[in-house]
Design a protein around this motif. Structure first.
Motif, PDB file in Angstrom:
ATOM      1  N   GLY A 103       0.811  -1.213   0.000  1.00 20.29           N
ATOM      2  CA  GLY A 103       0.000   0.000   0.000  1.00 20.29           C
ATOM      3  C   GLY A 103       0.844   1.262   0.000  1.00 20.29           C
ATOM      4  N   THR A 104       1.952   1.260   0.746  1.00 23.25           N
ATOM      5  CA  THR A 104       2.838   2.425   0.785  1.00 23.25           C
ATOM      6  C   THR A 104       3.428   2.710  -0.584  1.00 23.25           C
ATOM      7  OG1 THR A 104       3.405   1.998   3.111  1.00 23.25           O
ATOM      8  CG2 THR A 104       4.913   3.382   1.837  1.00 23.25           C
ATOM      9  N   LEU A 105       3.910   1.688  -1.252  1.00 27.38           N
ATOM     10  CA  LEU A 105       4.538   1.875  -2.564  1.00 27.38           C
ATOM     11  C   LEU A 105       3.515   2.265  -3.622  1.00 27.38           C
ATOM     12  CD1 LEU A 105       7.066  -1.111  -2.567  1.00 27.38           C
ATOM     13  CD2 LEU A 105       7.503   1.290  -2.008  1.00 27.38           C
ATOM     14  N   VAL A 106       2.353   1.634  -3.614  1.00 29.17           N
ATOM     15  CA  VAL A 106       1.343   1.908  -4.646  1.00 29.17           C
ATOM     16  C   VAL A 106       0.802   3.331  -4.512  1.00 29.17           C
ATOM     17  CG1 VAL A 106      -0.964   1.282  -5.449  1.00 29.17           C
ATOM     18  CG2 VAL A 106       0.707  -0.493  -5.006  1.00 29.17           C
ATOM     19  N   THR A 107       0.445   3.729  -3.308  1.00 27.26           N
ATOM     20  CA  THR A 107      -0.085   5.086  -3.124  1.00 27.26           C
ATOM     21  C   THR A 107       0.960   6.144  -3.457  1.00 27.26           C
ATOM     22  OG1 THR A 107       0.461   4.934  -0.754  1.00 27.26           O
ATOM     23  CG2 THR A 107      -1.795   4.396  -1.412  1.00 27.26           C
ATOM     24  N   SER A 108       2.222   5.874  -3.148  1.00 29.27           N
ATOM     25  CA  SER A 108       3.272   6.835  -3.470  1.00 29.27           C
ATOM     26  C   SER A 108       3.469   6.940  -4.977  1.00 29.27           C
ATOM     27  CB  SER A 108       4.583   6.439  -2.791  1.00 29.27           C
ATOM     28  OG  SER A 108       4.448   6.443  -1.389  1.00 29.27           O
ATOM     29  N   VAL A 109       3.406   5.811  -5.673  1.00 30.00           N
ATOM     30  CA  VAL A 109       3.547   5.843  -7.133  1.00 30.00           C
ATOM     31  C   VAL A 109       2.387   6.602  -7.772  1.00 30.00           C
ATOM     32  CG1 VAL A 109       3.517   4.397  -9.202  1.00 30.00           C
ATOM     33  CG2 VAL A 109       4.954   3.755  -7.262  1.00 30.00           C
ATOM     34  N   ILE A 110       1.167   6.351  -7.295  1.00 28.24           N
ATOM     35  CA  ILE A 110       0.010   7.087  -7.811  1.00 28.24           C
ATOM     36  C   ILE A 110       0.174   8.579  -7.576  1.00 28.24           C
ATOM     37  CG2 ILE A 110      -2.476   7.442  -7.558  1.00 28.24           C
ATOM     38  CD1 ILE A 110      -2.722   4.505  -6.816  1.00 28.24           C
TER      39      ILE A 110
END
Length: 343
Positions: A103-110
């Motif tokens: 979740g941390t990586l995905v939200t940051s990429v978005i």
């Protein structure tokens, strides 16, 4: 004649003796005192700045030591499996960090996918295209976004942005991408409103001021002569920005992007409001999820037992390591760019 010569020699000797034995003048004494005082101040200033630098290293070392020491029970209990397990069950004391890390990586990429082009576009508009009367108001408005507390963003996202996305945006994405193989998985499921996509939008708004302000400032450092020369040979505004301004300021722009990424990785309260706080990994961006910061904020006060608390501290250690490697990679890339430019 000899008497006159002897008298002149005696007078010269007395004068030389007076010069040799004359006490130092007051100006020379004052100058020595000033130099001594300046040297003393410089000594204290040098050691004060050195102590400040050493203090930063000591604080950083203390944080690392505290995280590692607090994580030891979880590290001993779960080992490397903590990084590969999705389960998070405080009742059975089975913990895994896959869902928070994901979740941390995905939200940051978005967030960065939205904020970087938007922030650079705003910076280009403010420096090249915006009328002078509007530059200051728009610039101040962008900078004010950075001063809004994160909990305000979270409340706004929960009560305004999430219902809007649920009613208008997410149904449209589901219907438009239903027949496309990859996108249908990214935008699958019912429109909850809250979820990783909503959290990414909130993070994009929060990091936008950092990217825009830094990019605008570094764009202003480009010598006007370079832009005028490019325009003089027939370059358009887009070509001036692409071939002159961006290459001249790429180090500063990348630094601003990395600063925004660091903010996105560690944001807590705003994400906690809108991400759904579900410990599961889903391929859909519309599904609820969680982040490392949100998990720690939600569960640290309720952690019962040493193992539960240690698992949360280990999540903090993982976030620290992720942020460290991201910033280290950015610094290495900037060094490569500077070295290539110097060559």
């Amino acid at each position: 004649m000899d008497a006159g010569f002897n008298r002149q020699t005696r007078d010269n000797s007395v004068s030389d003796l007076a010069i040799v034995e004359a006490p130092p003048r007051a100006a020379e004494v004052d100058r020595g005192k000033v130099l001594g005082r300046m040297a003393l101040f410089d000594f204290f200033f040098h050691n004060l700045t050195r102590a400040a630098a050493v203090l930063v290293l000591l604080i950083l070392g203390g944080v690392i030591f505290s995280l590692i020491y607090g994580s030891l029970p979880a590290i001993q209990a779960f080992g490397f499996g903590f990084l590969t397990t999705e389960s998070w069950n405080p009742v059975t004391e089975k913990f895994g960090a896959v869902a928070p890390i994901y979740g941390t990586l995905v939200t940051s990429v978005i967030a960065m996918a939205i904020a970087v082009p938007l922030g650079l576009g705003i910076a280009i508009f403010l420096t090249e295209l915006c009328p002078h009367a509007l530059r200051r108001p728009i610039g101040v408005a962008i900078e004010l976004l950075a001063g809004i507390p994160s909990i305000i963003y979270g409340i706004w996202g929960l009560f305004v942005l999430a219902p809007f996305l649920q009613q208008h945006v997410q149904p449209a994405l589901i219907s438009l991408t239903g027949d496309i193989p990859v996108l249908s998985s990214l935008f699958a499921g019912p429109p909850y409103g809250i979820g990783m996509l909503t959290a990414g939008f909130i993070l994009a708004i929060m990091v936008l001021p950092f990217i825009t302000s830094i990019s605008r400032d570094v764009f202003d450092t480009v010598p006007p002569m370079l832009k005028e020369a490019a325009s003089g040979i027939g370059c358009t505004t887009w070509e001036v920005m692409r071939y002159v301004v961006i290459p001249y300021t790429r180090v500063g722009v990348i630094g601003g992007v990395m600063l925004g990424l660091g903010r996105a990785l560690g944001e807590t309260m705003a994400v906690t409001f809108v991400i759904g706080n579900a410990h599961r990994v889903s391929s859909s961006l519309l599904a609820p999820g969680t982040t490392i910061s949100a998990t720690i904020a939600n569960e640290f006060t309720e952690a019962v037992g040493d193992l539960y608390t240690s698992a949360l501290i280990e999540l903090g250690l993982i976030l620290f390591v992720i942020t460290f490697f991201v910033l280290a990679a950015a610094r290495f890339m900037l060094m490569r760019i500077e070295k290539k430019s110097g060559a």
